[in-house]
Scaffold this motif. Structure first.
Motif, PDB file in Angstrom:
ATOM      1  N   ASP A 287      -5.046  -0.736  -4.739  1.00  0.00           N
ATOM      2  CA  ASP A 287      -5.074  -2.052  -5.368  1.00  0.00           C
ATOM      3  C   ASP A 287      -4.116  -3.013  -4.668  1.00  0.00           C
ATOM      4  O   ASP A 287      -4.003  -4.173  -5.048  1.00  0.00           O
ATOM      5  CB  ASP A 287      -4.751  -1.955  -6.858  1.00  0.00           C
ATOM      6  CG  ASP A 287      -3.401  -1.305  -7.127  1.00  0.00           C
ATOM      7  OD1 ASP A 287      -2.805  -0.752  -6.188  1.00  0.00           O
ATOM      8  OD2 ASP A 287      -2.949  -1.340  -8.290  1.00  0.00           O
TER       9      ASP A 287
ATOM     10  N   GLY B 292       3.559   1.632  -1.689  1.00  0.00           N
ATOM     11  CA  GLY B 292       4.286   1.716  -2.947  1.00  0.00           C
ATOM     12  C   GLY B 292       5.627   1.016  -2.942  1.00  0.00           C
ATOM     13  O   GLY B 292       6.379   1.098  -3.915  1.00  0.00           O
TER      14      GLY B 292
ATOM     15  N   SER C 185      -9.202  -1.932  -2.095  1.00  0.00           N
ATOM     16  CA  SER C 185     -10.304  -1.318  -2.828  1.00  0.00           C
ATOM     17  C   SER C 185     -11.600  -2.110  -2.739  1.00  0.00           C
ATOM     18  O   SER C 185     -12.674  -1.587  -3.073  1.00  0.00           O
ATOM     19  CB  SER C 185      -9.925  -1.143  -4.303  1.00  0.00           C
ATOM     20  OG  SER C 185      -9.585  -2.398  -4.883  1.00  0.00           O
TER      21      SER C 185
ATOM     22  N   ARG D 243      -7.350  10.713   2.908  1.00  0.00           N
ATOM     23  CA  ARG D 243      -6.247   9.764   2.772  1.00  0.00           C
ATOM     24  C   ARG D 243      -6.591   8.502   3.543  1.00  0.00           C
ATOM     25  O   ARG D 243      -7.312   8.523   4.549  1.00  0.00           O
ATOM     26  CB  ARG D 243      -4.929  10.359   3.245  1.00  0.00           C
ATOM     27  CG  ARG D 243      -4.847  10.731   4.708  1.00  0.00           C
ATOM     28  CD  ARG D 243      -3.554  11.480   4.978  1.00  0.00           C
ATOM     29  NE  ARG D 243      -3.442  11.929   6.358  1.00  0.00           N
ATOM     30  CZ  ARG D 243      -2.711  11.309   7.282  1.00  0.00           C
ATOM     31  NH1 ARG D 243      -2.034  10.224   6.982  1.00  0.00           N
ATOM     32  NH2 ARG D 243      -2.655  11.789   8.515  1.00  0.00           N
TER      33      ARG D 243
ATOM     34  N   PRO E 137       0.796  -1.237   0.000  1.00  0.00           N
ATOM     35  CA  PRO E 137       0.000   0.000   0.000  1.00  0.00           C
ATOM     36  C   PRO E 137       0.828   1.287   0.000  1.00  0.00           C
ATOM     37  O   PRO E 137       0.362   2.325  -0.461  1.00  0.00           O
ATOM     38  CB  PRO E 137      -0.823  -0.131   1.282  1.00  0.00           C
ATOM     39  CG  PRO E 137      -0.995  -1.602   1.463  1.00  0.00           C
ATOM     40  CD  PRO E 137       0.318  -2.189   1.016  1.00  0.00           C
TER      41      PRO E 137
ATOM     42  N   THR F  87      -0.627   4.707  -0.626  1.00  0.00           N
ATOM     43  CA  THR F  87      -0.515   5.480  -1.866  1.00  0.00           C
ATOM     44  C   THR F  87      -1.345   4.861  -2.979  1.00  0.00           C
ATOM     45  O   THR F  87      -1.546   5.484  -4.019  1.00  0.00           O
ATOM     46  CB  THR F  87       0.952   5.563  -2.318  1.00  0.00           C
ATOM     47  OG1 THR F  87       1.453   4.234  -2.532  1.00  0.00           O
ATOM     48  CG2 THR F  87       1.805   6.253  -1.278  1.00  0.00           C
ATOM     49  N   ARG F  88      -1.834   3.643  -2.768  1.00  0.00           N
ATOM     50  CA  ARG F  88      -2.656   2.962  -3.772  1.00  0.00           C
ATOM     51  C   ARG F  88      -3.547   1.952  -3.063  1.00  0.00           C
ATOM     52  O   ARG F  88      -3.175   1.362  -2.042  1.00  0.00           O
ATOM     53  CB  ARG F  88      -1.788   2.280  -4.813  1.00  0.00           C
ATOM     54  CG  ARG F  88      -0.729   1.356  -4.255  1.00  0.00           C
ATOM     55  CD  ARG F  88       0.304   1.004  -5.309  1.00  0.00           C
ATOM     56  NE  ARG F  88      -0.315   0.403  -6.481  1.00  0.00           N
ATOM     57  CZ  ARG F  88       0.265   0.355  -7.674  1.00  0.00           C
ATOM     58  NH1 ARG F  88       1.476   0.860  -7.836  1.00  0.00           N
ATOM     59  NH2 ARG F  88      -0.340  -0.213  -8.697  1.00  0.00           N
TER      60      ARG F  88
END
Length: 443
Positions: free
Chosen positions: A351, A91, A324, A335, A89, A348-349
């Motif tokens: 997926d 990165g 997600s 955030r 998560p 940062t993501r």
């Protein structure tokens, strides 16, 4: 004012936002599971499957690569579609196994999974389990299940319970404090399955050869404490200890001091003062492994924060489920923090997947942080530090890349609890630079 015990030095009282539903729900299994090979402290696991290979739910897909390592199991039935670098998560890249299910496989898994959890009656327990299971059988089941500490550090449980002959543990402390101000996964587990938690404690005591155990719970969780006390129909020497609510009460060294009065020295492990510490969720996972042969393929995850009230829930989520796929709506400019707001890290993501160490997902809405100002030498960070360090100095060393000085100032003892940054009236990013110094020293 609480008269319950706590650790003596430092600590803070962040505003509590434990407002998620305590009911535990099943999050649907993912159609695609992403399983990082590094989900624990120690050497990443070694993949034992190949691309194109069919696997079933609960099958070993990666095994221990060293003594301090942990195996990984597939949470779904499907086909290995990739073994390649993926990012977490935050990165950061690392190797991962990707498993994809067909619609038929997914439906069959969901039916079997629902049946499994339906049989786990809340409050039920079996007091004979530890009596009829040998020490070696318990240890083997824990190792085979790939269990790690579920309180955050994710240290392989079999290693913690494999003590040397010269080590003499006197007490097992089970951490049920859950001092992060938003998270409720442990609270929900203690309230829903207290008997199974106690059985897990019995099994861990037998595995490690420990005669006495304390389940420590902060005084802001009276329902959990009562449920555990009511479940203590046991011949083992286990008691529930109510501690004062103070952050970071769940820190290993702080917890040991609060319960026993003993202080673990710099660079020392809990066993140096005769103590072994585990989390309540780890105890539950141990019970699952021994009683039902279920490996660690799912865990309770809190979803909370600045989202709609009905979306703040506790889920049993499969390891490898993309973030997600949790049902919440992100506010504008929000955030997502993996974990709690104090020790968690911003994603940062989305997926990237849930791992064994994922205790929660905290959504923080738009916040207008005050600009960073000069240090005013107030000493608030020193007063807050539960390790008795000098955060302002360690942060300066990290910012100035003075690694040797940071090491000499005991930066390795930092818990990364964030109490210093929380207390700083100048909004200085103290912990950010301290983390940088710790990472550089480890390298």
């Amino acid at each position: 004012m609480s008269n319950h015990k706590t650790f003596r030095k430092g600590g803070i009282h962040p505003v509590s936002n434990k407002n998620a539903s305590r009911i535990i729900e099943l999050l649907p299994l993912p159609m695609k599971a992403i399983l990082p090979l590094s989900q624990h402290i120690g050497t990443p696991a070694k993949a034992v499957v190949a691309k194109g290979q069919a696997v079933v739910r609960g099958q070993v897909v990666a095994e221990n690569a060293s003594f301090v390592s942990s195996g990984i199991h597939s949470p779904i039935t499907g086909t290995v579609t990739a073994i390649e670098p993926m990012v977490n998560p935050q990165g950061k890249p690392g190797m991962a196994i990707v498993i994809t299910a067909s619609h038929e496989q997914h439906e069959a898994d969901e039916i079997a999974r629902c049946e499994y959890w339906a049989k786990l009656v809340p409050g039920e327990s079996d007091r004979t389990l530890s009596e009829k299971t040998s020490q070696d059988e318990i240890r083997s089941a824990i190792a085979a299940a790939g269990i790690v500490g579920l309180g955050g550090a994710a240290f392989p449980t079999r290693v913690k319970l494999s003590l040397k002959p010269e080590q003499h543990p006197e007490i097992l402390i089970i951490n049920g404090c859950e001092c992060e101000p938003y998270l409720m996964c442990d609270d929900s587990l203690m309230c829903t399955y207290p008997g199974r938690v106690v059985e897990g404690v019995e099994l861990m005591m037998k595995a490690a050869g420990i005669d006495r155990a304390v389940i420590a719970v902060e005084d802001n969780k009276p329902e959990a404490a009562k449920a555990l006390v009511d479940a203590l129909d046991t011949a083992y020497d286990i008691k529930v200890e109510i501690l004062k609510t103070k952050y970071p009460q769940g820190g290993e060294k702080q917890l040991i001091e609060a319960v026993t009065g003993r202080r673990v020295g710099s660079g020392e492990l809990p066993i140096s003062v005769g103590v072994v510490v585990h989390n309540v969720a780890t105890a539950f996972a141990v019970w699952q492994a021994v009683a039902t042969s279920m490996p660690l393929i799912e865990r309770v995850v809190t979803v909370t924060g600045d989202i709609a009230t009905e979306q703040r829930r506790n889920y049993i989520a499969a390891i490898g489920t993309p973030l997600s796929e949790f049902p919440f709506t992100l506010p504008d400019e929000a955030r997502v923090v993996v974990g709690g707001p104090m020790m968690g890290k911003t994603a940062t993501r989305l997926d990237a997947p849930v791992t064994k160490g994922t205790s929660g997902i905290t959504v923080l809405g738009q916040t207008r942080r005050r600009p960073v100002q000069a240090c005013i030498r107030c000493g608030a960070c020193m007063d807050a530090c539960p390790m008795g360090l000098e955060p302002y100095l360690l942060s300066t060393y990290g910012r100035m890349q003075m690694w040797a000085e940071a090491r000499s100032a005991m930066v390795a003892d930092c818990l990364e609890c964030g109490a210093c940054s929380y207390s700083c009236p100048s909004s200085r990013p103290l912990l950010d630079y301290i983390r940088l110094a710790k990472q550089r020293i480890r390298k």
